[in-house]
Motif scaffolding. Structure first.
Motif, short mmCIF file in Angstrom:
data_model
loop_
_atom_site.label_atom_id
_atom_site.label_comp_id
_atom_site.label_asym_id
_atom_site.label_seq_id
_atom_site.Cartn_x
_atom_site.Cartn_y
_atom_site.Cartn_z
N ALA A 59 -7.10 5.48 0.51
CA ALA A 59 -8.03 4.45 0.54
C ALA A 59 -9.52 4.90 0.42
CB ALA A 59 -7.74 3.46 1.67
N LYS B 137 -0.22 5.27 -5.15
CA LYS B 137 0.15 5.01 -3.78
C LYS B 137 1.30 5.98 -3.18
CE LYS B 137 -0.32 0.15 -4.94
NZ LYS B 137 0.03 -1.18 -4.89
N ASP C 132 0.81 -1.39 -0.06
CA ASP C 132 0.09 -0.09 0.02
C ASP C 132 0.92 1.14 -0.04
OD1 ASP C 132 -2.42 -1.25 0.42
OD2 ASP C 132 -1.61 -1.89 2.13
#
Length: 230
Positions: free
Chosen positions: A228, A127, A95
């Motif tokens: 996210a 990311k 992530d």
């Protein structure tokens, strides 16, 4: 959250005959910010195995609660013994990516094509990426999608010329982080010597010095969560 931490494998401080490597606080402080946030952490280095520790970073004056916690943590020390080879990792599997500093990265990670690809692919995949202290120098060969320097026009920081002079290594290092970022067209800024300072530009986070490693990790955790949600 799955975090990749990339460490140096370089242990020679130029032609001085002295040892270098990664700076312990810059690994330990972020490591526990990530761990305490529930993250899965993977350590990588160009050569794999145990990366070299800058011996100065473990001197009494540089030890912190986080470095003592790391050294007494069997899980952390075991992970350090078996870092994976950098050429085996992919941004697809994480992530976010975090680069601690120390002088070592100026010699190996700054020139490593696998590191360059990791940096570019992480950001292009949307990311977040964070680098602290000397590690922002690792951005020197990374490019944007149009082929221009990745840091051009970006708000960044990194180890300052004054801090390098304070440790008397200005003539030893292969390049000065501050000068290199400015040469590449970055919007470079800094705080006072040894003061914590972090800058965020989109998905890129940079920290100035060892004291900036924990704040940079905190900023990265927040940015991963915000990314996210979006």
């Amino acid at each position: 959250m799955k975090v990749l931490i990339v460490l140096t494998s370089h242990d020679q401080l130029g032609g001085t005959g002295r040892k270098t490597g990664f700076w312990l606080e810059e690994l330990a402080a972020p490591y526990y910010r990530f761990k305490d946030a529930g993250a899965e952490i993977v350590l990588a280095s160009p050569k794999g195995g145990r990366p070299p520790l800058d011996p100065k970073s473990n001197e009494p004056g540089f030890r912190t609660d986080d470095t003592r916690r790391f050294e007494s943590d069997p899980g952390a020390t075991a992970a350090l013994e078996r870092t994976v080879r950098l050429d085996t990792v992919s941004a697809d599997d994480f992530d976010t990516v975090f680069y601690p500093g120390g002088h070592g990265p100026l010699w190996d990670l700054a020139e490593d094509p696998h590191s360059v690809r990791l940096i570019e692919s992480t950001l292009r995949a949307g990311k977040p990426l964070a680098l602290v202290c000397h590690a922002p120098g690792v951005l020197r060969h990374a490019t944007a999608a149009d082929g221009t320097p990745l840091v051009r026009g970006r708000r960044v920081t990194g180890f300052t010329n004054e801090e390098e002079a304070a440790v008397e290594l200005t003539e030893v290092v292969p390049f000065l982080v501050e000068d290199e970022l400015i040469r590449l067209g970055a919007d470079y800024a800094k705080a006072g010597t040894w003061e914590p300072y972090v800058r965020t530009d989109g998905l890129l986070i940079t920290g100035q010095n060892p004291a900036s490693s924990a704040p940079a990790a905190d900023a990265l955790i927040t940015l991963v969560a915000d990314t996210a949600k979006s």
